[in-house]
Design a protein around this motif. Structure first.
Motif, PDB file in Angstrom:
ATOM      1  N   VAL A 441       0.862  -1.184   0.000  1.00  0.00           N
ATOM      2  CA  VAL A 441       0.000   0.000   0.000  1.00  0.00           C
ATOM      3  C   VAL A 441       0.892   1.225   0.000  1.00  0.00           C
ATOM      4  O   VAL A 441       1.826   1.327   0.811  1.00  0.00           O
ATOM      5  CB  VAL A 441      -0.920   0.011   1.244  1.00  0.00           C
ATOM      6  CG1 VAL A 441      -1.675   1.332   1.333  1.00  0.00           C
ATOM      7  CG2 VAL A 441      -1.887  -1.166   1.203  1.00  0.00           C
ATOM      8  N   GLY A 442       0.648   2.164  -0.918  1.00  0.00           N
ATOM      9  CA  GLY A 442       1.446   3.372  -0.992  1.00  0.00           C
ATOM     10  C   GLY A 442       1.196   4.303   0.189  1.00  0.00           C
ATOM     11  O   GLY A 442       0.129   4.285   0.806  1.00  0.00           O
ATOM     12  N   LYS A 443       2.182   5.142   0.512  1.00  0.00           N
ATOM     13  CA  LYS A 443       2.066   6.098   1.617  1.00  0.00           C
ATOM     14  C   LYS A 443       2.262   7.513   1.098  1.00  0.00           C
ATOM     15  O   LYS A 443       2.764   7.750  -0.009  1.00  0.00           O
ATOM     16  CB  LYS A 443       3.096   5.795   2.700  1.00  0.00           C
ATOM     17  CG  LYS A 443       2.929   4.426   3.347  1.00  0.00           C
ATOM     18  CD  LYS A 443       1.563   4.246   3.999  1.00  0.00           C
ATOM     19  CE  LYS A 443       1.397   5.111   5.217  1.00  0.00           C
ATOM     20  NZ  LYS A 443       0.105   4.907   5.895  1.00  0.00           N
ATOM     21  N   GLU A 444       1.898   8.473   1.946  1.00  0.00           N
ATOM     22  CA  GLU A 444       1.871   9.881   1.540  1.00  0.00           C
ATOM     23  C   GLU A 444       3.275  10.479   1.432  1.00  0.00           C
ATOM     24  O   GLU A 444       4.245   9.974   2.009  1.00  0.00           O
ATOM     25  CB  GLU A 444       1.064  10.701   2.545  1.00  0.00           C
ATOM     26  CG  GLU A 444      -0.402  10.343   2.623  1.00  0.00           C
ATOM     27  CD  GLU A 444      -0.666   9.163   3.532  1.00  0.00           C
ATOM     28  OE1 GLU A 444      -1.818   8.727   3.587  1.00  0.00           O
ATOM     29  OE2 GLU A 444       0.298   8.655   4.154  1.00  0.00           O
ATOM     30  N   ARG A 445       3.325  11.602   0.708  1.00  0.00           N
ATOM     31  CA  ARG A 445       4.485  12.479   0.676  1.00  0.00           C
ATOM     32  C   ARG A 445       4.045  13.871   1.114  1.00  0.00           C
ATOM     33  O   ARG A 445       2.882  14.242   0.935  1.00  0.00           O
ATOM     34  CB  ARG A 445       5.109  12.544  -0.716  1.00  0.00           C
ATOM     35  CG  ARG A 445       5.621  11.206  -1.234  1.00  0.00           C
ATOM     36  CD  ARG A 445       6.382  11.355  -2.525  1.00  0.00           C
ATOM     37  NE  ARG A 445       6.894  10.075  -3.006  1.00  0.00           N
ATOM     38  CZ  ARG A 445       7.784   9.937  -3.982  1.00  0.00           C
ATOM     39  NH1 ARG A 445       8.239  11.030  -4.602  1.00  0.00           N
ATOM     40  NH2 ARG A 445       8.199   8.753  -4.344  1.00  0.00           N
ATOM     41  N   GLY A 446       4.962  14.618   1.687  1.00  0.00           N
ATOM     42  CA  GLY A 446       4.592  15.950   2.159  1.00  0.00           C
ATOM     43  C   GLY A 446       5.787  16.870   2.269  1.00  0.00           C
ATOM     44  O   GLY A 446       6.939  16.421   2.327  1.00  0.00           O
ATOM     45  N   ARG A 447       5.512  18.164   2.292  1.00  0.00           N
ATOM     46  CA  ARG A 447       6.559  19.187   2.407  1.00  0.00           C
ATOM     47  C   ARG A 447       6.150  20.179   3.483  1.00  0.00           C
ATOM     48  O   ARG A 447       5.053  20.725   3.472  1.00  0.00           O
ATOM     49  CB  ARG A 447       6.754  19.896   1.070  1.00  0.00           C
ATOM     50  CG  ARG A 447       7.852  20.972   1.107  1.00  0.00           C
ATOM     51  CD  ARG A 447       8.053  21.588  -0.255  1.00  0.00           C
ATOM     52  NE  ARG A 447       6.832  22.252  -0.728  1.00  0.00           N
ATOM     53  CZ  ARG A 447       6.285  22.050  -1.920  1.00  0.00           C
ATOM     54  NH1 ARG A 447       6.821  21.181  -2.756  1.00  0.00           N
ATOM     55  NH2 ARG A 447       5.190  22.702  -2.279  1.00  0.00           N
ATOM     56  N   GLU A 448       7.049  20.406   4.423  1.00  0.00           N
ATOM     57  CA  GLU A 448       6.824  21.350   5.512  1.00  0.00           C
ATOM     58  C   GLU A 448       7.824  22.497   5.396  1.00  0.00           C
ATOM     59  O   GLU A 448       9.038  22.273   5.358  1.00  0.00           O
ATOM     60  CB  GLU A 448       6.993  20.640   6.856  1.00  0.00           C
ATOM     61  CG  GLU A 448       6.712  21.511   8.066  1.00  0.00           C
ATOM     62  CD  GLU A 448       6.861  20.753   9.376  1.00  0.00           C
ATOM     63  OE1 GLU A 448       6.945  21.418  10.434  1.00  0.00           O
ATOM     64  OE2 GLU A 448       6.906  19.508   9.353  1.00  0.00           O
ATOM     65  N   LEU A 449       7.337  23.738   5.325  1.00  0.00           N
ATOM     66  CA  LEU A 449       8.175  24.925   5.214  1.00  0.00           C
ATOM     67  C   LEU A 449       7.856  25.877   6.363  1.00  0.00           C
ATOM     68  O   LEU A 449       6.693  26.063   6.714  1.00  0.00           O
ATOM     69  CB  LEU A 449       7.949  25.640   3.880  1.00  0.00           C
ATOM     70  CG  LEU A 449       8.274  24.855   2.606  1.00  0.00           C
ATOM     71  CD1 LEU A 449       7.876  25.647   1.373  1.00  0.00           C
ATOM     72  CD2 LEU A 449       9.759  24.500   2.561  1.00  0.00           C
ATOM     73  N   SER A 450       8.894  26.483   6.934  1.00  0.00           N
ATOM     74  CA  SER A 450       8.703  27.368   8.078  1.00  0.00           C
ATOM     75  C   SER A 450       9.661  28.547   8.011  1.00  0.00           C
ATOM     76  O   SER A 450      10.784  28.429   7.510  1.00  0.00           O
ATOM     77  CB  SER A 450       8.943  26.616   9.396  1.00  0.00           C
ATOM     78  OG  SER A 450       8.131  25.475   9.487  1.00  0.00           O
ATOM     79  N   GLY A 451       9.193  29.662   8.540  1.00  0.00           N
ATOM     80  CA  GLY A 451      10.037  30.829   8.759  1.00  0.00           C
ATOM     81  C   GLY A 451       9.902  31.255  10.207  1.00  0.00           C
ATOM     82  O   GLY A 451       8.817  31.135  10.796  1.00  0.00           O
ATOM     83  N   PHE A 452      10.972  31.740  10.818  1.00  0.00           N
ATOM     84  CA  PHE A 452      10.909  32.076  12.244  1.00  0.00           C
ATOM     85  C   PHE A 452      11.725  33.329  12.544  1.00  0.00           C
ATOM     86  O   PHE A 452      12.696  33.658  11.860  1.00  0.00           O
ATOM     87  CB  PHE A 452      11.401  30.907  13.102  1.00  0.00           C
ATOM     88  CG  PHE A 452      12.759  30.375  12.709  1.00  0.00           C
ATOM     89  CD1 PHE A 452      13.929  30.913  13.225  1.00  0.00           C
ATOM     90  CD2 PHE A 452      12.867  29.308  11.823  1.00  0.00           C
ATOM     91  CE1 PHE A 452      15.168  30.417  12.864  1.00  0.00           C
ATOM     92  CE2 PHE A 452      14.099  28.801  11.448  1.00  0.00           C
ATOM     93  CZ  PHE A 452      15.265  29.356  11.975  1.00  0.00           C
ATOM     94  N   LEU A 453      11.289  34.025  13.594  1.00  0.00           N
ATOM     95  CA  LEU A 453      11.957  35.240  14.054  1.00  0.00           C
ATOM     96  C   LEU A 453      11.755  35.334  15.563  1.00  0.00           C
ATOM     97  O   LEU A 453      10.645  35.119  16.064  1.00  0.00           O
ATOM     98  CB  LEU A 453      11.365  36.478  13.379  1.00  0.00           C
ATOM     99  CG  LEU A 453      11.994  37.828  13.748  1.00  0.00           C
ATOM    100  CD1 LEU A 453      13.430  37.913  13.227  1.00  0.00           C
ATOM    101  CD2 LEU A 453      11.156  38.976  13.174  1.00  0.00           C
ATOM    102  N   SER A 454      12.816  35.637  16.289  1.00  0.00           N
ATOM    103  CA  SER A 454      12.709  35.778  17.741  1.00  0.00           C
ATOM    104  C   SER A 454      13.644  36.866  18.225  1.00  0.00           C
ATOM    105  O   SER A 454      14.653  37.182  17.580  1.00  0.00           O
ATOM    106  CB  SER A 454      13.040  34.457  18.451  1.00  0.00           C
ATOM    107  OG  SER A 454      14.412  34.138  18.311  1.00  0.00           O
ATOM    108  N   ALA A 455      13.285  37.440  19.386  1.00  0.00           N
ATOM    109  CA  ALA A 455      14.113  38.470  20.007  1.00  0.00           C
ATOM    110  C   ALA A 455      14.200  38.190  21.498  1.00  0.00           C
ATOM    111  O   ALA A 455      13.179  37.939  22.149  1.00  0.00           O
ATOM    112  CB  ALA A 455      13.525  39.859  19.762  1.00  0.00           C
ATOM    113  N   GLU A 456      15.404  38.216  22.025  1.00  0.00           N
ATOM    114  CA  GLU A 456      15.634  38.072  23.465  1.00  0.00           C
ATOM    115  C   GLU A 456      16.212  39.382  23.983  1.00  0.00           C
ATOM    116  O   GLU A 456      17.228  39.861  23.480  1.00  0.00           O
ATOM    117  CB  GLU A 456      16.590  36.916  23.745  1.00  0.00           C
ATOM    118  CG  GLU A 456      16.846  36.697  25.224  1.00  0.00           C
ATOM    119  CD  GLU A 456      17.688  35.468  25.505  1.00  0.00           C
ATOM    120  OE1 GLU A 456      18.145  35.298  26.651  1.00  0.00           O
ATOM    121  OE2 GLU A 456      17.888  34.663  24.568  1.00  0.00           O
TER     122      GLU A 456
END
Length: 805
Positions: A441-456
């Motif tokens: 049985v075939g399984k899924e493919r997927g792409r996850e993209l993220s951008g992030f910014l933080s300040a301390e």
């Protein structure tokens, strides 16, 4: 004046009572005293280890005896504003000998230093891994940081210091019992924990039914667990994040270690490929536990086998001053078979290439490329149904981030992407006698993209905060088949009305903003209040046909009918240190809600299922509790007492009865364990011994029980089950002890470890099941224990190389 006296007393305490030496004072001069000068100059530089040349994080900068509130970052760099003049500047770190300098500063200056690791052989144990007051001054609540040295002060199964077992003895961290993989953090499911190796994604890493992790502590350096409030640089899980930093090899000389124990043999080799430039480290372990199984009285155990291995290879290249390239590869695997009844095997590989560089005085950059491959299988070895079922996941990861920092502000931003390729599930005959037909049985493919910014940002001496924002997006990709269901009926196989095949491209997309916020307010120099909030999205999750996680669970991507999980995490804590940071006290309360959380229908068929959504139930989760910790960091006797109160619940939300559990009423999750107590004690024994004691108690996990059974015509017994997780298995209680002796036969360095796991021989329940009682027709409960007896082990290791002492 009081702050100055406190600083002097702290230094006196560490130097005299710990017995560590000091370096001689070094003098640096920048500019000339004559002329006009501004109000302050910048003093910067990099602190590295004299032994390995690696950067040291958490070195405190003390100007004229006072802690400035500035510590070195993960690259070992620091920036501090200092008034013009003649200053005494001390560089202090809990694991290294302090360095004292005299700096005549009349223009901007750069001071790069090497620090030498302390020799702990004859002195008291130290269980601190960063600056002494990190728990009070760190703005992020719910952060646990351990070193390999701290783990080795805890009794361990099979004589091996282990990351996951060590973390389970800390507040807020638990497991579902012996024989299960992974950890549960603050009422979260095991697959809601993000596992990273040098920021590279790791999908699974457990040995021996979850008793050991796949990470050999000989090649690891530090472990940082974020329990609910993740920095915006991390994402992809709805619970917590564990980042494991691997240790670089020595750049000075070739050295190594050999070890042999009752459970496994291991080897460690490290040294300079090119002195002061390129270093190599290799560590490997191979099990030899089958001879212990052969000693068992039970014939099934005698006929069982358990083999595991892991290996790590790391290369570290100092390209130029402030520019570093590292290559890491970890391979792990298991092969387990229980008599002639069932078995499983799995293998995991993670390879990464990471660049770290300092661009100018205030900018650093990190880049990562990683490739992972995970394969697992389970099999039935006997009869006409003998079969082997395989599945797995392949993925590639890329990440880049940059940090700009000055004395009070640090800003980090970057991008991350992961491409997942689920491997087809395949069933095949196990042997020639099997009548099973091959199918996949075939399984899924997927792409996850993220951008992030933080300040301390540090708002003066007493206030600090971290604010971050992460935007994540996920797309289900072809090729895949999407089924259509009757819109007025539950999602089940009998309601399929059609199907659509997508050869490529996007099939379904999800996205969302993930704000993060943490605030620290110091009430005085040794007491702080912290609060935090974080929203987290999760686009991949494990699917299991057992009550607890195992290494052979399926990794399921979000799809058209399986939306991503989303959680909102709140935390409020009070942190106190006393007696010059020798003692720590903390109370940390948490509350967590989640949506699109996954549970399973009764008798779910999850393997070789082309429409997984027909076996799943979606709903909301809720977890809350509080963590209490008393910890002694310094001295001949160290340890901690931790208590956790934690509740975790689930409620289905479908309007269709077939997709409901307990009629949409709240019920305890499988990992709901209200009470857990851990007591750890380490006692230094003169002259080179260390005695360790560990006591662990926890409430038994929930279970569905048989309330009654009915006998139909023909003698068929039909059980009547309770509501989901209405009862509990017996409470868990275990006592472990160990004794380690250093330099037994070799002055260069060897050790002998004696450990006893489950000292009282308690038969802690793995599960409770129901079966017929003899010739009667009644179903009665029986307790199943994985290790129901005392388990002793002996491990001997010897070091070689490393230059003259």
């Amino acid at each position: 004046m009081m702050r100055f006296c406190a600083g002097v007393f702290f230094f006196f305490f560490i130097s005299v009572f710990s017995g560590f030496g000091q370096t001689d004072s070094l003098t640096f001069s920048f500019g000339k005293m004559e002329g006009n000068h501004p109000q302050s100059y910048v003093l910067t530089g990099k602190i590295t280890s004299k032994d390995s040349g690696d950067p040291i994080q958490g070195v405190g900068i003390h100007v004229d005896g006072l802690f400035t509130g500035v510590s070195t970052d993960k690259f070992g760099t620091y920036f501090v504003m200092v008034a013009p003049g003649d200053h005494r500047v001390a560089f202090r770190h809990i694991s290294n000998i302090p360095v004292f300098t005299r700096i005549l500063l009349y223009e901007n200056g750069v001071v790069n230093l090497e620090m030498e690791e302390k020799n702990f052989e004859l002195e008291g144990v130290v269980v601190m891994s960063d600056e002494p007051d990190r728990n009070v001054r760190n703005p992020i609540t719910g952060v646990t940081k351990l070193t390999t040295r701290e783990l080795k002060a805890i009794p361990a199964f099979l004589g091996e210091a282990d990351i996951f077992k060590g973390l389970q003895l800390l507040p807020g961290v638990s497991s579902m019992g012996e024989g299960t993989s992974g950890i549960n953090v603050r009422g979260a499911k095991a697959d809601q924990n993000l596992l990273l190796m040098n920021e590279a994604l790791v999908l699974s890493s457990n040995h021996a039914l979850g008793f050991l992790s796949g990470f050999n502590t000989d090649v690891t350096e530090t472990f940082t667990l974020y329990k609910g409030n993740l920095p915006s640089t991390f994402g992809g899980r709805a619970g917590s994040a564990l980042n494991i930093l691997m240790r670089p090899g020595s750049k000075e000389s070739w050295q190594g270690q050999l070890g042999l124990g009752t459970s496994n043999g291991k080897i460690l080799v490290e040294g300079p490929v090119l002195k002061d430039k390129v270093s190599l480290i290799f560590g490997g372990r191979l099990s030899n536990v089958n001879w212990l199984l052969n000693q068992a009285r039970d014939l099934d155990i005698q006929n069982s086998k358990l083999n595991f291995y892991d290996g790590y290879l790391g290369l570290n290249w100092e390209i130029a001053n402030g520019h570093q390239l590292e290559s890491n590869t970890l391979v792990t695997g298991d092969d387990f078979q229980f008599s002639d009844q069932f078995g499983y095997d799995w293998a995991n590989r993670i390879s990464s290439l990471r660049y770290k560089g300092i661009l100018g005085e205030q900018i650093s950059i990190t880049g990562l490329l990683a490739d992972g491959n995970f394969d697992n299988a389970f099999y039935d070895p006997e009869g006409v149904d003998a079969a082997r079922v395989q599945n797995g996941m392949r993925y590639q990861q890329g990440k880049i981030s940059a940090t700009w920092a000055n004395e009070n502000l640090a800003v980090t931003g970057g991008l991350e992407g992961i491409y997942y390729r689920g491997k087809p599930e395949r069933i095949s005959p196990y042997n020639e006698e099997s009548a099973i037909q091959e199918e996949q049985v075939g399984k899924e493919r997927g792409r996850e993209l993220s951008g992030f910014l933080s300040a301390e940002y540090e708002l003066g001496e007493n206030t600090g905060f971290v604010a971050g924002l992460r935007y994540s997006g996920y797309s289900q990709l072809g090729p895949d088949t999407v089924y259509q269901y009757n819109p007025n009926s539950p999602i089940e196989e009998g309601e399929i009305t059609g199907e659509t095949y997508y050869n490529s491209g996007k099939i379904k997309s999800y996205s969302g903003l993930e704000p993060r916020f943490s605030l620290r307010q110091n009430l005085n120099s040794s007491l702080s209040l912290k609060l935090s909030y974080a929203r987290l999205f999760q686009y991949i999750q494990s699917i299991s046909n057992t009550f607890g996680p195992t290494p052979i669970d399926l990794w399921q991507l979000s799809s058209t009918y399986i939306p991503p999980q989303r959680s909102d995490n709140f935390s409020l804590g009070l942190f106190k240190n006393s007696k010059d940071n020798s003692w720590e006290y903390s109370i940390d309360a948490f509350y967590r809600t989640s949506v699109n959380q996954v549970e399973y229908r009764n008798f779910a068929q999850i393997f070789l299922n082309p429409h997984m959504e027909t076996e799943l139930v979606f709903g909301e989760g809720e977890a809350y509790g509080a963590e209490f910790l008393i910890k002694k960091n310094l001295g001949v006797v160290t340890g901690w007492l931790a208590y956790t109160y934690s509740r975790s619940f689930f409620r289905s939300q479908s309007s269709f009865e077939e997709e409901q559990i307990n009629s949409n009423e709240w019920f305890p999750s499988n990992y709901d364990q209200p009470h857990e107590v851990n007591f750890i004690l380490s006692r230094k024994m003169y002259p080179r011994g260390l005695f360790n004691l560990s006591i662990n108690y926890s409430t038994g996990r929930p279970v569905s029980a048989v309330n009654a059974s009915y006998i139909l015509n023909g003698g068929l017994v039909v059980p009547d089950y309770s509501a989901r997780n209405q009862y509990r298995i017996p409470d868990y209680f275990r006592v472990d002890v160990s004794y380690t002796v250093e330099k037994v036969f070799s002055k260069k360095g060897d050790s002998l470890n004696f450990s006893i796991y489950n000292l009282l021989g308690r038969k802690n329940a793995y599960s409770v099941f129901w079966q017929k009682d003899g010739d009667s027709q009644q179903l009665r409960p029986y307790r199943l224990a994985i290790l129901g007896s005392i388990f002793p082990s002996i491990t001997y290791s010897i070091q070689w190389g490393g230059g003259d002492e």
